[in-house]
Scaffold this motif. Structure first.
Motif, PDB file in Angstrom:
ATOM      1  N   THR A 120       0.871  -1.200  -0.006  1.00  0.00           N
ATOM      2  CA  THR A 120       0.192  -0.080  -0.035  1.00  0.00           C
ATOM      3  C   THR A 120       0.834   1.419  -0.011  1.00  0.00           C
ATOM      4  OG1 THR A 120      -1.572  -1.331   1.206  1.00  0.00           O
ATOM      5  CG2 THR A 120      -2.082   0.963   1.327  1.00  0.00           C
ATOM      6  N   LEU A 121       1.945   1.117   0.693  1.00  0.00           N
ATOM      7  CA  LEU A 121       3.009   2.206   0.642  1.00  0.00           C
ATOM      8  C   LEU A 121       3.367   2.601  -0.735  1.00  0.00           C
ATOM      9  CD1 LEU A 121       4.644   1.994   4.001  1.00  0.00           C
ATOM     10  CD2 LEU A 121       3.468   4.007   3.481  1.00  0.00           C
ATOM     11  N   PHE A 122       3.939   1.229  -1.206  1.00  0.00           N
ATOM     12  CA  PHE A 122       5.066   1.618  -2.535  1.00  0.00           C
ATOM     13  C   PHE A 122       4.495   1.366  -3.786  1.00  0.00           C
ATOM     14  CE2 PHE A 122       7.849   1.003   1.540  1.00  0.00           C
ATOM     15  CZ  PHE A 122       8.271   2.312   1.389  1.00  0.00           C
ATOM     16  N   ALA A 123       3.586   0.223  -3.982  1.00  0.00           N
ATOM     17  CA  ALA A 123       3.108   0.099  -5.133  1.00  0.00           C
ATOM     18  C   ALA A 123       2.392   1.030  -6.121  1.00  0.00           C
ATOM     19  CB  ALA A 123       2.174  -1.291  -4.976  1.00  0.00           C
ATOM     20  N   LYS A 124       2.486   0.827  -7.372  1.00  0.00           N
ATOM     21  CA  LYS A 124       1.837   1.781  -8.055  1.00  0.00           C
ATOM     22  C   LYS A 124       0.389   1.406  -8.290  1.00  0.00           C
ATOM     23  CE  LYS A 124       5.824   3.699 -10.611  1.00  0.00           C
ATOM     24  NZ  LYS A 124       6.371   4.056 -12.019  1.00  0.00           N
ATOM     25  N   GLN A 125      -0.838   2.266  -8.341  1.00  0.00           N
ATOM     26  CA  GLN A 125      -2.128   1.732  -8.753  1.00  0.00           C
ATOM     27  C   GLN A 125      -2.139   1.136  -9.898  1.00  0.00           C
ATOM     28  OE1 GLN A 125      -4.797   2.193  -6.846  1.00  0.00           O
ATOM     29  NE2 GLN A 125      -5.571   0.862  -8.187  1.00  0.00           N
ATOM     30  N   ILE A 126      -2.694   0.006 -10.000  1.00  0.00           N
ATOM     31  CA  ILE A 126      -3.124  -1.003 -11.193  1.00  0.00           C
ATOM     32  C   ILE A 126      -4.261  -0.900 -11.566  1.00  0.00           C
ATOM     33  CG2 ILE A 126      -0.883  -2.545 -10.754  1.00  0.00           C
ATOM     34  CD1 ILE A 126      -3.161  -4.311  -9.657  1.00  0.00           C
ATOM     35  N   CYS A 127      -4.617  -1.319 -12.922  1.00  0.00           N
ATOM     36  CA  CYS A 127      -6.040  -1.291 -13.332  1.00  0.00           C
ATOM     37  C   CYS A 127      -6.402  -2.531 -13.951  1.00  0.00           C
ATOM     38  CB  CYS A 127      -6.149  -0.092 -14.372  1.00  0.00           C
ATOM     39  SG  CYS A 127      -7.969  -0.236 -15.063  1.00  0.00           S
ATOM     40  N   VAL A 128      -7.511  -2.977 -13.609  1.00  0.00           N
ATOM     41  CA  VAL A 128      -7.895  -4.271 -13.946  1.00  0.00           C
ATOM     42  C   VAL A 128      -8.982  -4.166 -15.347  1.00  0.00           C
ATOM     43  CG1 VAL A 128      -9.119  -6.566 -13.677  1.00  0.00           C
ATOM     44  CG2 VAL A 128      -7.553  -5.625 -12.035  1.00  0.00           C
ATOM     45  N   PRO A 129      -8.703  -4.667 -16.438  1.00  0.00           N
ATOM     46  CA  PRO A 129      -9.705  -4.240 -17.598  1.00  0.00           C
ATOM     47  C   PRO A 129     -10.880  -5.441 -17.334  1.00  0.00           C
ATOM     48  CG  PRO A 129      -7.261  -4.916 -18.465  1.00  0.00           C
ATOM     49  CD  PRO A 129      -7.272  -5.144 -16.817  1.00  0.00           C
ATOM     50  N   PRO A 130     -12.004  -4.916 -17.877  1.00  0.00           N
ATOM     51  CA  PRO A 130     -13.239  -5.690 -17.478  1.00  0.00           C
ATOM     52  C   PRO A 130     -13.217  -6.915 -18.120  1.00  0.00           C
ATOM     53  CG  PRO A 130     -13.719  -3.446 -18.065  1.00  0.00           C
ATOM     54  CD  PRO A 130     -12.349  -3.570 -18.292  1.00  0.00           C
ATOM     55  N   ARG A 131     -12.542  -7.152 -19.098  1.00  0.00           N
ATOM     56  CA  ARG A 131     -12.264  -8.567 -19.714  1.00  0.00           C
ATOM     57  C   ARG A 131     -11.632  -9.722 -18.815  1.00  0.00           C
ATOM     58  NH1 ARG A 131      -8.292  -5.744 -22.122  1.00  0.00           N
ATOM     59  NH2 ARG A 131      -6.342  -6.955 -22.278  1.00  0.00           N
ATOM     60  N   LEU A 132     -10.998  -9.327 -17.973  1.00  0.00           N
ATOM     61  CA  LEU A 132     -10.081  -9.961 -17.114  1.00  0.00           C
ATOM     62  C   LEU A 132     -10.784 -10.316 -15.566  1.00  0.00           C
ATOM     63  CD1 LEU A 132      -6.487  -8.846 -17.352  1.00  0.00           C
ATOM     64  CD2 LEU A 132      -7.506 -10.563 -18.748  1.00  0.00           C
ATOM     65  N   GLU A 133     -11.822  -9.542 -15.279  1.00  0.00           N
ATOM     66  CA  GLU A 133     -12.522  -9.782 -13.993  1.00  0.00           C
ATOM     67  C   GLU A 133     -13.120 -11.134 -13.938  1.00  0.00           C
ATOM     68  OE1 GLU A 133     -15.464  -6.805 -12.623  1.00  0.00           O
ATOM     69  OE2 GLU A 133     -14.452  -5.522 -13.811  1.00  0.00           O
ATOM     70  N   LEU A 134     -13.479 -11.786 -14.993  1.00  0.00           N
ATOM     71  CA  LEU A 134     -14.141 -13.234 -14.954  1.00  0.00           C
ATOM     72  C   LEU A 134     -13.269 -14.173 -14.303  1.00  0.00           C
ATOM     73  CD1 LEU A 134     -16.690 -14.764 -15.712  1.00  0.00           C
ATOM     74  CD2 LEU A 134     -15.645 -15.214 -18.115  1.00  0.00           C
ATOM     75  N   TRP A 135     -12.022 -14.165 -14.504  1.00  0.00           N
ATOM     76  CA  TRP A 135     -11.012 -15.115 -13.740  1.00  0.00           C
ATOM     77  C   TRP A 135     -10.331 -14.479 -12.673  1.00  0.00           C
ATOM     78  CZ3 TRP A 135      -5.916 -14.674 -14.113  1.00  0.00           C
ATOM     79  CH2 TRP A 135      -5.293 -13.858 -14.890  1.00  0.00           C
ATOM     80  N   LEU A 136     -10.115 -13.094 -12.823  1.00  0.00           N
ATOM     81  CA  LEU A 136      -9.033 -12.385 -11.705  1.00  0.00           C
ATOM     82  C   LEU A 136     -10.313 -12.341 -10.389  1.00  0.00           C
ATOM     83  CD1 LEU A 136      -7.282  -9.536 -13.247  1.00  0.00           C
ATOM     84  CD2 LEU A 136      -6.493 -11.975 -12.276  1.00  0.00           C
ATOM     85  N   SER A 137     -11.446 -12.167 -10.729  1.00  0.00           N
ATOM     86  CA  SER A 137     -12.277 -12.190  -9.231  1.00  0.00           C
ATOM     87  C   SER A 137     -12.334 -13.262  -8.427  1.00  0.00           C
ATOM     88  CB  SER A 137     -13.728 -11.477  -9.674  1.00  0.00           C
ATOM     89  OG  SER A 137     -14.071 -10.165  -9.880  1.00  0.00           O
ATOM     90  N   PRO A 138     -12.606 -14.659  -8.929  1.00  0.00           N
ATOM     91  CA  PRO A 138     -12.579 -15.470  -8.144  1.00  0.00           C
ATOM     92  C   PRO A 138     -11.293 -15.830  -7.617  1.00  0.00           C
ATOM     93  CG  PRO A 138     -13.232 -16.225 -10.320  1.00  0.00           C
ATOM     94  CD  PRO A 138     -13.159 -14.767 -10.236  1.00  0.00           C
ATOM     95  N   LEU A 139     -10.052 -15.758  -8.399  1.00  0.00           N
ATOM     96  CA  LEU A 139      -8.888 -16.067  -7.926  1.00  0.00           C
ATOM     97  C   LEU A 139      -8.373 -15.043  -6.831  1.00  0.00           C
ATOM     98  CD1 LEU A 139      -6.136 -17.182  -8.489  1.00  0.00           C
ATOM     99  CD2 LEU A 139      -5.485 -15.482 -10.047  1.00  0.00           C
ATOM    100  N   SER A 140      -8.726 -13.778  -6.882  1.00  0.00           N
ATOM    101  CA  SER A 140      -8.406 -12.937  -5.765  1.00  0.00           C
ATOM    102  C   SER A 140      -9.202 -13.137  -4.747  1.00  0.00           C
ATOM    103  CB  SER A 140      -8.836 -11.481  -6.412  1.00  0.00           C
ATOM    104  OG  SER A 140      -8.812 -10.507  -5.163  1.00  0.00           O
ATOM    105  N   GLY A 141     -10.411 -13.515  -4.779  1.00  0.00           N
ATOM    106  CA  GLY A 141     -11.181 -13.877  -3.655  1.00  0.00           C
ATOM    107  C   GLY A 141     -10.690 -15.224  -3.010  1.00  0.00           C
ATOM    108  N   MET A 142     -10.392 -16.227  -3.802  1.00  0.00           N
ATOM    109  CA  MET A 142      -9.708 -17.547  -3.223  1.00  0.00           C
ATOM    110  C   MET A 142      -8.531 -17.216  -2.323  1.00  0.00           C
ATOM    111  SD  MET A 142     -10.045 -20.954  -2.733  1.00  0.00           S
ATOM    112  CE  MET A 142     -11.314 -21.448  -4.162  1.00  0.00           C
ATOM    113  N   THR A 143      -7.696 -16.483  -2.897  1.00  0.00           N
ATOM    114  CA  THR A 143      -6.490 -16.151  -2.413  1.00  0.00           C
ATOM    115  C   THR A 143      -6.547 -15.232  -1.014  1.00  0.00           C
ATOM    116  OG1 THR A 143      -5.366 -15.942  -4.542  1.00  0.00           O
ATOM    117  CG2 THR A 143      -4.068 -14.926  -2.531  1.00  0.00           C
ATOM    118  N   THR A 144      -7.639 -14.319  -1.192  1.00  0.00           N
ATOM    119  CA  THR A 144      -7.800 -13.681   0.290  1.00  0.00           C
ATOM    120  C   THR A 144      -8.426 -14.492   1.230  1.00  0.00           C
ATOM    121  OG1 THR A 144      -8.438 -11.686  -1.179  1.00  0.00           O
ATOM    122  CG2 THR A 144      -9.369 -11.751   0.963  1.00  0.00           C
ATOM    123  N   GLY A 145      -9.347 -15.532   0.676  1.00  0.00           N
ATOM    124  CA  GLY A 145      -9.918 -16.375   1.628  1.00  0.00           C
ATOM    125  C   GLY A 145      -8.722 -17.357   2.439  1.00  0.00           C
TER     126      GLY A 145
END
Length: 252
Positions: A120-145
């Motif tokens: 949060t201190l040092f990383a640059k803001q990234i942007c997720v294109p809408p077309r990648l949300e379909l597989w990034l959302s469950p992956l992010s959720g699973m990793t968070t879990g």
């Protein structure tokens, strides 16, 4: 009435102060209550015990944050794959937090806090294109879990992922509330599944709602009078130091 020892008084004073400060941070930044609470309490008690105390204050404050947003239905339609991943990952990994190896779970908590603070201190803001949300959302959720189930902290990678979706400020705050609410429920279910969450002791967690809400109110007031960016940086530096201390226990 049972007599209260000096040790009990000190213990409850520390709990109340911890949840007040955690609520204060949440009031200023919109997040951070479980991170602060787990970071401080994880240094003085087993992380599984700290996670059990966290459940009710975290649930109440996050539901408050969720329902005060503009459009929860559209966010739920968009983010349900992520929420499903959070539940699955948390339930699968909750045994890591409950198996009793406090040395390992405390160190894991430290690494999670340190990673979150440094990112949060040092990383640059990234942007997720809408077309990648379909597989990034469950992956992010699973990793968070998985991280939630292992450490009791549910900010990585959920927070940076939601920030990368390009949501408006109000939608982002509400999306964080949704993610944190689902994580809290999943964590409580995971702890209960492994016999580490006693409903009979729920009152102890419920008592800590009051200082948490008082801290949120104070944080909201403070946010209008100081620079949120400066407060956030100071908070993250302290969090990184705390995380490094907890993580170092893996090498002792």
């Amino acid at each position: 009435m049972w007599p209260i020892s000096d040790t009990d008084t000190l213990f409850w004073s520390l709990l109340i102060l911890t949840f007040f400060v955690a609520g204060l941070v949440k009031g200023v930044t919109g997040m951070g209550l479980p991170t602060v609470a787990m970071g401080v309490l994880g240094a003085i008690m087993p992380p599984v015990a700290a996670a059990a105390l966290l459940v009710v204050p975290s649930f109440v404050t996050n539901v408050w944050q969720l329902v005060t947003g503009p459009d929860v239905r559209s966010l739920m339609r968009r983010l349900w794959p992520m929420m499903l991943g959070i539940v699955a990952g948390t339930l699968l990994s909750a045994s890591l937090l409950t198996r009793g190896d406090t040395h390992l779970t405390t160190a894991a908590l430290g690494f999670a806090l340190l990673a979150y603070a440094l990112y949060t201190l040092f990383a640059k803001q990234i942007c997720v294109p809408p077309r990648l949300e379909l597989w990034l959302s469950p992956l992010s959720g699973m990793t968070t879990g998985v991280i939630t189930g292992g450490t009791g902290v549910f900010v990585i990678p959920a927070v940076p992922y939601l920030q990368a979706l390009g949501l408006s400020r109000d939608d982002l705050i509400q999306a964080l509330g949704l993610s944190f609410t689902v994580s809290t429920i999943a964590l409580a279910a995971g702890l209960a599944l492994h016999g580490a969450f006693n409903v009979g002791n729920l009152w102890q967690s419920a008592l800590l709602v009051v200082p948490a809400l008082m801290g949120m109110v104070a944080g909201t007031w403070l946010r209008q009078r100081i620079s949120p960016a400066l407060f956030r940086k100071g908070f993250l530096v302290c969090l990184a130091l705390l995380g490094a201390e907890l993580a170092s226990r893996a090498f002792r």
